[in-house]
Design a protein around this motif. Structure first.
Motif, PDB file in Angstrom:
ATOM      1  N   VAL A   1       1.091  -0.984  -0.078  1.00  0.00           N
ATOM      2  CA  VAL A   1       0.170  -0.182  -0.021  1.00  0.00           C
ATOM      3  C   VAL A   1       0.893   1.221   0.062  1.00  0.00           C
ATOM      4  N   VAL A   2       0.354   2.158  -0.927  1.00  0.00           N
ATOM      5  CA  VAL A   2       1.237   3.434  -0.848  1.00  0.00           C
ATOM      6  C   VAL A   2       0.366   4.481  -0.240  1.00  0.00           C
ATOM      7  N   ASN A   3       0.778   5.256   0.774  1.00  0.00           N
ATOM      8  CA  ASN A   3      -0.035   6.011   1.694  1.00  0.00           C
ATOM      9  C   ASN A   3       0.275   7.563   1.617  1.00  0.00           C
ATOM     10  N   GLU A   4       1.010   7.887   0.680  1.00  0.00           N
ATOM     11  CA  GLU A   4       1.141   9.601   0.569  1.00  0.00           C
ATOM     12  C   GLU A   4      -0.100  10.236   0.497  1.00  0.00           C
ATOM     13  N   ILE A   5      -1.177   9.459   0.048  1.00  0.00           N
ATOM     14  CA  ILE A   5      -2.680   9.873   0.029  1.00  0.00           C
ATOM     15  C   ILE A   5      -3.275   8.814   0.748  1.00  0.00           C
ATOM     16  N   ASN A   6      -4.129   9.135   1.913  1.00  0.00           N
ATOM     17  CA  ASN A   6      -4.560   8.171   2.523  1.00  0.00           C
ATOM     18  C   ASN A   6      -5.917   7.635   2.016  1.00  0.00           C
ATOM     19  N   LEU A   7      -6.051   6.190   1.399  1.00  0.00           N
ATOM     20  CA  LEU A   7      -7.196   5.982   0.816  1.00  0.00           C
ATOM     21  C   LEU A   7      -7.909   4.660   1.858  1.00  0.00           C
TER      22      LEU A   7
ATOM     23  N   LYS B   1       1.589  13.538  -5.501  1.00  0.00           N
ATOM     24  CA  LYS B   1       1.558  12.287  -4.569  1.00  0.00           C
ATOM     25  C   LYS B   1       0.300  11.127  -4.892  1.00  0.00           C
ATOM     26  N   VAL B   2       0.758  10.059  -4.423  1.00  0.00           N
ATOM     27  CA  VAL B   2      -0.064   8.969  -4.732  1.00  0.00           C
ATOM     28  C   VAL B   2      -0.303   8.349  -3.472  1.00  0.00           C
ATOM     29  N   GLY B   3      -1.780   7.629  -3.636  1.00  0.00           N
ATOM     30  CA  GLY B   3      -2.329   6.782  -2.532  1.00  0.00           C
ATOM     31  C   GLY B   3      -2.840   5.537  -3.298  1.00  0.00           C
ATOM     32  N   SER B   4      -2.809   4.257  -2.491  1.00  0.00           N
ATOM     33  CA  SER B   4      -3.539   3.282  -3.017  1.00  0.00           C
ATOM     34  C   SER B   4      -3.929   2.405  -1.766  1.00  0.00           C
ATOM     35  N   ALA B   5      -4.836   1.391  -2.383  1.00  0.00           N
ATOM     36  CA  ALA B   5      -5.748   0.455  -1.316  1.00  0.00           C
ATOM     37  C   ALA B   5      -5.876  -0.595  -2.058  1.00  0.00           C
TER      38      ALA B   5
END
Length: 713
Positions: free
Chosen positions: A448-454, A559-563
């Protein structure tokens, strides 16, 4: 099922006053491996003569040498990673009953993770029989060895990007991933451990007797053998580099995880000869990346105890045994070449393990014993740090720096990383990707990438007209997105990509779009407080288990976020099925007003926010809506709600009849339940599990769904 359900009659409403002890987790130490201009920090395992960890060594008992020069230790820490004993977690049962309803798994928080394992199955390099051996061993490991503080991913090197499963402690998901391991007929592993020794076509023809009694003499036999060898070398090199590329990808993702991590590689190794040195060069890169990411390699050769000099039953014995015993000795050339290749393959596995501080399990017929040894080895380690010379990182003098660790206590053996290249971690991290590469990488990664919280919450439903559907609710933290002012309003722009992957790891469906949103200042302040929810409807053409993944990129900040989330799409025609739960939360006053015919007065919240965020206060009411599909007789349905914390049921409702008055479609019964969160409940993570029983079924058929939530102060 409607995503915005009307107020429905509650089948049950109960107050909970169970007392649960609240614990405060201890922050983990800075237990990462570092390579910077002011600190070199390495991990060291210490064992006694019986292979048991030694945990009472002092700093003055260690000596560290860099390129033969003794260093002064500035950091010394003993890190313990022992996880608690494995719990009786949910595995599917044959005869479901009240006593065998599975307890949902506990989702670990970062501070609760003790050990992280990436079990990498090199299906590009396993023979047919090894696949069964690996599956059997992995099942035993997951069921009996995975403990409560463990996070595990099962990754296949040849299954495509979609097969990179996320880290989880849910044993059901891990066992399902093990079931998907198959022999790869296109890989470098054959049917058996060794390819039989056979002649080439020209060899077969050379020396054959013609009908007139003469003997064939075929030209180009040596050239054909050399060509076949080069083709095999090229093929093996390509598949070997493919495996090592998958390992690099796994390591890069694991570098963002806390603590010391393990990659357990099930492989038959790599041919180190080949057409050039690119396999060995790729192995050195993998080892250096692993050392920087605090990843230890344990390599396991599943072929067991073998003797490559023995002849296979399907080998052409004519090419080994001479026509006449007096004509000369046996031709051992083919077997010697096979023995050399076998030794090289095992040497490559030892290289990866020993260069990263792990060990290799080879020439044993019990993989399970090797895995137990690996778990013991992960129970503790020492972190040793020293200040390097700045000239070490001069780009004009970049080289591999050899490390040596000695321990003064007799009978103690240490294992450690062999060294590092003179490049700082920051220099490596500064290598940027393009915007498109960044969001695609976040989408397909098991990390999970959490620069943006999803927060992703997929909801399965079956519609009479549209069939099976996944309604994906994506909660986006507005504080992580940059808004700009525009005529008194606020504007933002972001890219969103979503994709579903099937059980075989291949992409099934995908969705990509750029969004521009403009909201009033009041709405913007509400979004900052609560975030906002994006809903994506995905039709599903075939029943089965899916990985649903989503990635988002803020176009202003990059910035990137993933879930990611697993979801099962069952066949509603074959068994009793439940949709996922939708959650609504009310204060006690709101609830009383709603029961009296009023409406909710908080315009800032909605069922979508409550379902995706799931953070509630004590003395509030939680309602859960769901749909029951395919009951045998609606009059024989019963529902039961359970409240679970730390893997234990702290409240269990008595099963009650499901109300069906006014329901028009009895094959799709929408209903609801609820509970009041008592004042004595401690803050922390909980699970609501709902079980529906079909009492008309002789096998006591049931369906269950659950949802996690958090009580906050």
């Amino acid at each position: 099922m409607k995503l915005f359900p009307a107020t429905v009659f509650l089948t049950a409403l109960f107050a909970l006053n169970a007392v649960a002890q609240q614990t405060t987790p201890t922050p983990p130490p800075d237990d990462s491996i570092k390579i910077s201009t002011n600190l070199i920090q390495i991990d060291v395992s210490a064992t006694d003569k019986d292979g048991r960890p030694v945990t009472d060594l002092r700093a003055d008992e260690f000596e560290v040498y860099e390129n033969g020069k003794k260093q002064t230790l500035t950091n010394f820490t003993l890190v313990s990673t022992s996880a608690t004993k494995t719990t009786n977690q949910a595995v599917p049962t044959v005869k479901p009953s009240k006593d065998t309803i599975p307890i949902p798994p506990i989702r670990l928080k970062q501070e609760d993770v003790k050990r992280t394992y990436a079990l990498v199955i090199d299906d590009l390099g396993l023979n047919f029989s090894s696949v069964y051996t690996v599956q059997k061993s992995l099942r035993d490991f997951v069921v009996n060895r995975v403990a409560d503080g463990d996070m595990v991913a099962i990754i296949r090197t040849g299954a495509g990007i979609g097969a990179l499963q996320s880290f989880t402690n849910d044993k059901r998901l891990l066992l399902a991933a093990i079931d998907r391991i198959k022999w790869n007929a296109m890989g470098r592993g054959g049917i058996g451990a060794f390819v039989p020794i056979e002649p080439t076509l020209r060899e077969e023809l050379d020396g054959m007797q013609r009908s007139d009694g003469s003997t064939r003499s075929v030209a180009g036999v040596a050239e054909e053998k050399e060509l076949m060898k080069n083709v095999d070398d090229f093929r093996n090199d390509n598949f070997s580099v493919g495996t090592l590329g998958a390992l690099r990808y796994v390591i890069r993702g694991m570098s963002e995880l806390p603590g010391r991590k393990s990659v357990v590689l099930f492989s038959e190794g790599f041919a180190l000869g080949g057409t050039d040195n690119r396999v060995l060069d790729a192995m050195r890169v993998v080892a250096d990346l692993a050392n920087r990411a605090s990843v230890v390699f344990y390599t396991i050769d599943p072929r067991g105890l073998l003797d490559p000099t023995m002849a296979n039953a399907d080998e052409d014995i004519r090419r080994v045994v001479p026509d006449s015993p007096g004509a000369g000795r046996f031709d051992n050339g083919p077997r010697e070449a096979r023995t050399t290749a076998f030794r090289e393959s095992q040497m490559s596995l030892r290289f990866l393990a020993e260069e990263t501080g792990g060990f290799s399990i080879q020439n044993v017929n019990s993989i399970e014993r090797g895995l137990v040894k690996m778990i013991d080895d992960q129970s503790s380690y020492y972190l040793l740090g020293y200040e390097p010379d700045e000239s070490l990182f001069d780009p004009k003098k970049s080289k591999f720096n050899k490390l040596e660790v000695r321990v003064k206590r007799r009978g103690v053996t240490v294992r450690y990383r062999s060294g590092f290249f003179g490049i700082t971690d920051q220099t490596i991290r500064d290598k940027t990707q393009t915007s498109q590469q960044k969001i695609v990488s976040a989408l397909i990664s098991p990390f999970v990438v959490n620069e943006i919280n999803l927060n992703l919450y997929p909801v399965f439903e079956n519609d009479a007209t549209r069939g099976d559907i996944i309604q994906a609710l994506v909660h986006i933290d507005a504080k992580d997105i940059q808004f700009s002012e525009s005529n008194g309003n606020r504007k933002a722009n972001f890219d969103l990509i979503a994709m579903t992957f099937g059980a075989n790891g291949s992409p099934v469906d995908q969705y990509a779009r750029n969004y521009s949103i403009e909201v009033t200042e009041r709405a913007y302040q509400n979004m900052l407080r609560n975030g906002f929810v994006y809903t994506l409807t995905v039709p599903i053409k075939k029943n089965g288990s899916y990985q649903f993944r989503v990635a988002l990129r803020d176009t202003k900040t990059d910035k990137v976020g993933s879930a990611t989330q697993f979801i099962e799409v069952p066949d509603v025609k074959k068994r009793l099925v439940m949709s996922n739960l939708l959650i609504d939360n009310f204060s006690a006053e709101e609830w009383q007003r709603i029961r009296a015919g009023g409406s909710r007065d908080d315009s800032e919240r909605s069922v979508l926010l409550d379902t995706t965020v799931r953070q509630f206060r004590r003395d509030s009411v939680v309602r859960f809506d769901y749909v029951i599909y395919n009951p045998t007789l609606s009059t024989n349905l019963q529902a039961q709600a359970r409240l679970i914390r730390d893997g234990k049921v702290i409240f269990e409702e008595t099963p009650a009849a499901v109300k069906t008055a006014g329901v028009l479609d009895l094959s799709r019964i929408q209903t609801a339940g609820g509970l009041t969160l008592g004042n004595s409940l401690a803050a922390g993570s909980y699970i609501i599990q709902v079980v529906v029983f079909d009492k008309s079924d002789e096998k006591k058929k049931f369906a269950t769904q659950f949802v996690e939530f958090e009580i906050v102060d």
